[in-house]
Design an enzyme around this catalytic site. Structure first.
Site, PDB file in Angstrom:
ATOM      1  CB  THR A  49      28.403  12.192  46.387  1.00 43.63           C
ATOM      2  OG1 THR A  49      29.235  13.255  45.910  1.00 43.63           O
ATOM      3  CG2 THR A  49      27.115  12.810  46.909  1.00 43.63           C
ATOM      4  CG  ASP A  50      33.223  14.540  47.318  1.00 41.10           C
ATOM      5  OD1 ASP A  50      32.288  14.577  46.498  1.00 41.10           O
ATOM      6  OD2 ASP A  50      34.406  14.775  46.999  1.00 41.10           O
ATOM      7  CD  GLU A  51      28.842  16.813  43.820  1.00 38.27           C
ATOM      8  OE1 GLU A  51      27.972  17.693  43.690  1.00 38.27           O
ATOM      9  OE2 GLU A  51      29.222  16.085  42.887  1.00 38.27           O
ATOM     10  CE1 TYR A 107      24.000  13.120  43.231  1.00 37.47           C
ATOM     11  CE2 TYR A 107      25.764  14.735  43.133  1.00 37.47           C
ATOM     12  CZ  TYR A 107      25.355  13.428  43.297  1.00 37.47           C
ATOM     13  OH  TYR A 107      26.265  12.439  43.526  1.00 37.47           O
ATOM     14  CE  LYS A 134      23.878   9.645  46.801  1.00 41.65           C
ATOM     15  NZ  LYS A 134      23.445   8.211  46.624  1.00 41.65           N
TER      16      LYS A 134
END
Length: 330
Positions: free
Chosen positions: A119-121, A146, A150
């Site tokens: 993810t870009d997060e 989260y 990741k």
């Protein structure tokens, strides 16, 4: 080609399975999914080339057997909801970190090609007035349990590729939308609330910006990376779809025939990232991939139509989801 898809009964994974079976006549797909609340066997098609295995991504025996029979592993399996990670971080550590380690060791043992979905997060967030976008070289700066788990999983994949020569690639994607997404997520929650006659809810002022991409575009990019990506490389996937949350809610309301202001504000989520933006030029230039859904409003319109037409799929999830949000005051 034998394709093992972890988390293949979840939102993006199930759409990847459907896309693969529809576009690749030579593919046989095995899905490994724990079928927790976010995994739904009803999201998968009936197809003789598809096998569903219920199991834990951190169970080495199960994972090793499946990886040994696969030509490529596409690793979607993840806990992925920020609100849930703030309430109980452990499942995110178990699935995203320990589960990824388990997949990596099985791939190393069997010499199996791996593509890791992220993810870009992991990059944290950008200021609203910052012209910059995330690139593969952006330093990691995760904000939540989260996104930090990741980020941890990404770093494990990079280490196994460098230290053990594992044939692996990574993709970091922006926010996905489309069919078969759980009603706890932002867009389907607003759509299904409106269908039920409930006013949508918006965190804070709703100025947080996300870079939206249709799930089919994401999954087409994943196949482009598997087919032609450089081993060890990280590719970013986005569709230049930056829209703030307020505009998303107002667009959904308008598309569903209601006043654009017919929503309520609720307390903002702790540590809520302000803006994500993806620079996908490497993926475009190296692999020739381009998104098909370049108009967010039209993609959103198709998504609204899907939820209207598929109430039997999402209705069983709805009451429990809203009870959880009620307990959280959101």
């Amino acid at each position: 080609m034998n394709v093992l898809v972890t988390g293949g009964a979840g939102f993006i994974g199930a759409n990847f399975v459907r896309r693969t079976l529809a576009t690749r006549a030579d593919a046989r797909v095995t899905v490994l999914d724990a079928l927790t609340y976010a995994g739904n066997a009803a999201s998968l098609p009936e197809d003789e080339r598809l096998t569903l295995v219920k199991g834990d991504i951190a169970d080495m025996d199960t994972v090793s057997d499946l990886v040994g029979a696969a030509d490529v592993v596409v690793h979607f399996a993840a806990e992925s909801h920020n609100d849930n990670s703030l309430h109980d971080p452990w499942p995110f550590v178990h699935t995203n970190v320990i589960g990824t380690y388990t997949i990596l060791e099985a791939c190393r043992r069997h010499g199996t090609r791996l593509h890791h979905i992220s993810t870009d997060e992991v990059y944290g967030d950008l200021e609203l007035d910052d012209p910059a976008k995330f690139t593969p070289d952006t330093p990691y700066n995760p904000s939540s349990p989260y996104s930090s788990t990741k980020a941890s999983s990404d770093l494990l994949v990079r280490a196994w590729a460098r230290s053990f020569g594992l044939e692996a690639t990574i993709s970091n994607c922006s926010n996905n939308y489309g069919p078969y997404q759980h009603v706890e997520k932002f867009i389907p929650r607003q759509i299904t609330n409106i269908i039920d006659g409930v006013r949508p809810k918006l965190y804070g002022a709703g100025l947080n910006v996300r870079d939206w991409i249709h799930v089919d575009d994401h999954n087409d990019a994943v196949w482009a990376i598997i087919d032609g990506g450089r081993i060890g490389a990280t590719y970013l996937i986005g569709a230049d779809g930056e829209v703030d949350n307020k505009t998303v809610v107002e667009t959904i309301l308008t598309e569903m025939g209601l006043d654009a202001n017919a929503y309520d504000h609720v307390a903002d989520r702790p540590g809520h990232d302000m803006r994500y933006a993806i620079d996908a030029s490497l993926t475009h230039d190296e692999l020739g991939w381009q998104p098909a859904y370049t108009d967010f409003a039209s993609g959103l319109r198709a998504t609204i139509a899907w939820y209207r037409d598929n109430e039997a799929w999402w209705r069983p999830q709805k009451q429990e989801t809203e009870l959880k949000y009620e307990q959280l005051g959101r």
